[in-house]
Design an enzyme around this catalytic site. Sequence first.
Site, PDB file in Angstrom:
ATOM      1  N   ARG A  33      87.298 -26.997  57.696  1.00 39.46           N
ATOM      2  CA  ARG A  33      88.821 -26.853  57.589  1.00 39.46           C
ATOM      3  C   ARG A  33      89.576 -26.375  58.810  1.00 39.46           C
ATOM      4  O   ARG A  33      90.740 -26.973  59.155  1.00 39.46           O
ATOM      5  CB  ARG A  33      89.062 -25.771  56.526  1.00 39.46           C
ATOM      6  CG  ARG A  33      90.216 -25.602  55.740  1.00 39.46           C
ATOM      7  CD  ARG A  33      90.160 -24.697  54.557  1.00 39.46           C
ATOM      8  NE  ARG A  33      89.612 -23.289  54.893  1.00 39.46           N
ATOM      9  CZ  ARG A  33      89.363 -22.348  53.948  1.00 39.46           C
ATOM     10  NH1 ARG A  33      89.501 -22.376  52.770  1.00 39.46           N
ATOM     11  NH2 ARG A  33      88.718 -21.133  54.438  1.00 39.46           N
ATOM     12  N   SER A  54      73.223 -13.753  43.336  1.00 38.05           N
ATOM     13  CA  SER A  54      72.043 -13.864  44.253  1.00 38.05           C
ATOM     14  C   SER A  54      70.507 -13.858  43.383  1.00 38.05           C
ATOM     15  O   SER A  54      70.487 -13.097  42.586  1.00 38.05           O
ATOM     16  CB  SER A  54      71.855 -12.775  45.211  1.00 38.05           C
ATOM     17  OG  SER A  54      70.709 -12.783  46.101  1.00 38.05           O
ATOM     18  N   LYS A  79      77.584 -12.690  57.819  1.00 39.70           N
ATOM     19  CA  LYS A  79      76.400 -13.083  58.735  1.00 39.70           C
ATOM     20  C   LYS A  79      76.885 -12.908  60.148  1.00 39.70           C
ATOM     21  O   LYS A  79      76.157 -12.671  60.969  1.00 39.70           O
ATOM     22  CB  LYS A  79      76.042 -14.479  58.592  1.00 39.70           C
ATOM     23  CG  LYS A  79      75.191 -14.701  57.369  1.00 39.70           C
ATOM     24  CD  LYS A  79      74.621 -16.091  56.955  1.00 39.70           C
ATOM     25  CE  LYS A  79      74.083 -16.094  55.635  1.00 39.70           C
ATOM     26  NZ  LYS A  79      73.592 -17.552  55.172  1.00 39.70           N
ATOM     27  N   GLY A 134      70.835 -26.216  47.016  1.00 38.47           N
ATOM     28  CA  GLY A 134      70.171 -25.485  48.169  1.00 38.47           C
ATOM     29  C   GLY A 134      69.461 -24.524  47.409  1.00 38.47           C
ATOM     30  O   GLY A 134      68.821 -23.542  48.350  1.00 38.47           O
ATOM     31  N   SER A 165      68.021 -13.773  45.550  1.00 34.85           N
ATOM     32  CA  SER A 165      66.902 -13.204  46.308  1.00 34.85           C
ATOM     33  C   SER A 165      65.964 -12.312  45.725  1.00 34.85           C
ATOM     34  O   SER A 165      64.933 -12.179  46.016  1.00 34.85           O
ATOM     35  CB  SER A 165      67.721 -12.755  47.562  1.00 34.85           C
ATOM     36  OG  SER A 165      68.254 -14.011  48.382  1.00 34.85           O
ATOM     37  N   ASP A 180      67.941 -19.345  58.313  1.00 35.09           N
ATOM     38  CA  ASP A 180      68.732 -20.191  57.410  1.00 35.09           C
ATOM     39  C   ASP A 180      68.413 -21.780  57.889  1.00 35.09           C
ATOM     40  O   ASP A 180      68.013 -22.714  56.964  1.00 35.09           O
ATOM     41  CB  ASP A 180      70.273 -20.402  57.375  1.00 35.09           C
ATOM     42  CG  ASP A 180      70.706 -19.150  56.474  1.00 35.09           C
ATOM     43  OD1 ASP A 180      70.204 -18.744  55.377  1.00 35.09           O
ATOM     44  OD2 ASP A 180      72.021 -18.801  56.656  1.00 35.09           O
ATOM     45  N   GLY A 234      78.791 -18.938  58.811  1.00 34.89           N
ATOM     46  CA  GLY A 234      77.388 -18.384  59.144  1.00 34.89           C
ATOM     47  C   GLY A 234      76.340 -19.327  58.915  1.00 34.89           C
ATOM     48  O   GLY A 234      75.413 -19.439  59.617  1.00 34.89           O
ATOM     49  N   ALA A 242      81.716 -24.426  59.458  1.00 37.31           N
ATOM     50  CA  ALA A 242      81.282 -23.674  60.562  1.00 37.31           C
ATOM     51  C   ALA A 242      81.262 -22.294  60.456  1.00 37.31           C
ATOM     52  O   ALA A 242      81.655 -21.707  61.543  1.00 37.31           O
ATOM     53  CB  ALA A 242      82.428 -24.289  61.696  1.00 37.31           C
TER      54      ALA A 242
HETATM   55  P1  NDP Z   1      81.203 -18.286  55.711  1.00 34.26           P
HETATM   56  O1  NDP Z   1      82.218 -17.358  54.762  1.00 34.26           O
HETATM   57  O2  NDP Z   1      80.535 -17.634  56.667  1.00 34.26           O
HETATM   58  O3  NDP Z   1      81.960 -19.516  55.938  1.00 34.26           O
HETATM   59  C1  NDP Z   1      82.651 -20.149  54.982  1.00 34.26           C
HETATM   60  C2  NDP Z   1      82.786 -21.762  55.441  1.00 34.26           C
HETATM   61  O4  NDP Z   1      83.353 -22.601  54.567  1.00 34.26           O
HETATM   62  C3  NDP Z   1      83.857 -21.854  56.486  1.00 34.26           C
HETATM   63  O5  NDP Z   1      83.835 -22.959  57.415  1.00 34.26           O
HETATM   64  C4  NDP Z   1      85.221 -21.723  55.876  1.00 34.26           C
HETATM   65  O6  NDP Z   1      86.191 -22.674  56.634  1.00 34.26           O
HETATM   66  C5  NDP Z   1      84.564 -22.893  54.861  1.00 34.26           C
HETATM   67  N1  NDP Z   1      85.178 -22.739  53.416  1.00 34.26           N
HETATM   68  C6  NDP Z   1      85.701 -21.833  52.776  1.00 34.26           C
HETATM   69  N2  NDP Z   1      86.492 -22.160  51.554  1.00 34.26           N
HETATM   70  C7  NDP Z   1      86.717 -23.597  51.862  1.00 34.26           C
HETATM   71  C8  NDP Z   1      87.284 -24.526  51.002  1.00 34.26           C
HETATM   72  N3  NDP Z   1      88.055 -24.101  49.881  1.00 34.26           N
HETATM   73  N4  NDP Z   1      87.570 -25.614  51.283  1.00 34.26           N
HETATM   74  C9  NDP Z   1      86.810 -26.034  52.642  1.00 34.26           C
HETATM   75  N5  NDP Z   1      85.822 -25.097  53.472  1.00 34.26           N
HETATM   76  C10 NDP Z   1      86.019 -23.877  52.958  1.00 34.26           C
HETATM   77  O7  NDP Z   1      80.022 -18.462  54.531  1.00 34.26           O
HETATM   78  P2  NDP Z   1      78.664 -18.899  54.928  1.00 34.26           P
HETATM   79  O8  NDP Z   1      78.626 -20.021  55.966  1.00 34.26           O
HETATM   80  O9  NDP Z   1      77.686 -17.716  55.177  1.00 34.26           O
HETATM   81  O10 NDP Z   1      78.131 -19.668  53.335  1.00 34.26           O
HETATM   82  C11 NDP Z   1      78.664 -20.969  53.192  1.00 34.26           C
HETATM   83  C12 NDP Z   1      78.060 -21.304  51.831  1.00 34.26           C
HETATM   84  O11 NDP Z   1      76.602 -21.885  52.056  1.00 34.26           O
HETATM   85  C13 NDP Z   1      77.856 -20.606  50.603  1.00 34.26           C
HETATM   86  O12 NDP Z   1      78.155 -21.438  49.258  1.00 34.26           O
HETATM   87  C14 NDP Z   1      76.727 -19.939  50.637  1.00 34.26           C
HETATM   88  O13 NDP Z   1      76.224 -19.440  49.218  1.00 34.26           O
HETATM   89  C15 NDP Z   1      75.750 -21.273  51.153  1.00 34.26           C
HETATM   90  N6  NDP Z   1      74.513 -20.650  51.617  1.00 34.26           N
HETATM   91  C16 NDP Z   1      73.135 -21.059  51.076  1.00 34.26           C
HETATM   92  C17 NDP Z   1      71.912 -20.635  51.613  1.00 34.26           C
HETATM   93  C18 NDP Z   1      70.920 -21.312  50.946  1.00 34.26           C
HETATM   94  O14 NDP Z   1      69.665 -20.647  51.327  1.00 34.26           O
HETATM   95  N7  NDP Z   1      71.035 -22.221  49.856  1.00 34.26           N
HETATM   96  C19 NDP Z   1      71.963 -19.818  52.947  1.00 34.26           C
HETATM   97  C20 NDP Z   1      73.134 -19.623  53.412  1.00 34.26           C
HETATM   98  C21 NDP Z   1      74.335 -19.789  52.673  1.00 34.26           C
HETATM   99  P3  NDP Z   1      87.305 -22.022  57.465  1.00 34.26           P
HETATM  100  O15 NDP Z   1      86.530 -21.916  58.735  1.00 34.26           O
HETATM  101  O16 NDP Z   1      88.344 -22.982  57.574  1.00 34.26           O
HETATM  102  O17 NDP Z   1      87.536 -20.746  56.751  1.00 34.26           O
END
Ligand code: NDP
Length: 265
Positions: free
Chosen positions: A152, A15, A66, A234, A17, A102, A130, A128
Amino acid sequence: MTDRYAVFGHPIAHSKSPQIHAAFARQTGQDMCYEAILAPLDGFAASVTRFIDAGGRGANVTVPFKEEAFRLASRLSPRARRAGAVNTLTFGSDGTLGDNTDGAGLVADLTRNLNYTLAGKRILLLGAGGAARGVVEPLLDQQPAALVIANRTVGRAEELAELFGGGIRACGFDAIDPAFDIVVNATAASLAGDLPPLSPQVFAADALAYDMMYGRDTPFLAFARGHGARAADGLGMLVEQAAEAFCLWRGVRPDTAPVIAALRT
Ligand code: NDP
């Protein structure tokens, strides 16, 4: 006494942050410190409680907590309630306020830093979780021509689309109709060095590919560039969502441009 803030996640070592909030604090003359805390996967609420008991004033929340932070907050901002996910907590004598910065961060990075107009564009949102939940409403506010959510686990995409009524299509990666002006990767695939199984046809001519992941090139951005799209990571979103949280906690809005520039070098 110096006010304490933190970011909670798992993993958290990557991070940026703490660096960003330290730069904001220097720039605006705020007496505060900000640390990164690795919460156990089954111990997020307990970690937050310990931090509050030790005098913590606020916190950011990242992967994968989240949605748990949403449930932990005793009060929610309207945008956090609609997103069903929280990335910013403010601790007070009247309980814990949950907010979600976000979406504001993503839209600020796209429109202000990248000079990208979202109105009238076809947007594909991958994921889909956080992060995706937080950006749907702010993206819709920009009045795109279409917003499609692909995930997914298709059921989670459908659930998220339903939260925002008709007009959003939800599908799996294998059922995405071409083609999109902007493809936003909000999956955690890049964290693991994976590429979501996408057809190159998702990218319209001159498309913008945006990966919420930052700090290194990702398979998604390499794939997008390889098929003619422009690529953006990002980092700008990270700094912009942090600025929104900082403003909420401290009442002053930092200048993000020098902080983004410093992190890029
Ligand atoms: P979550 O754990 O809440 O969600 C993960 C998501 O990714 C789900 O939709 C999951 O699908 C999907 N996923 C996980 N692994 C795979 C894979 N191998 N192939 C395809 N889909 C996959 O994480 P967040 O939503 O909090 O974060 C997601 C990303 O966004 C992270 O990389 C995070 O670092 C980044 N981020 C960056 C920010 C920024 O300010 N730049 C702010 C917030 C997040 P399923 O539902 O099927 O499990």
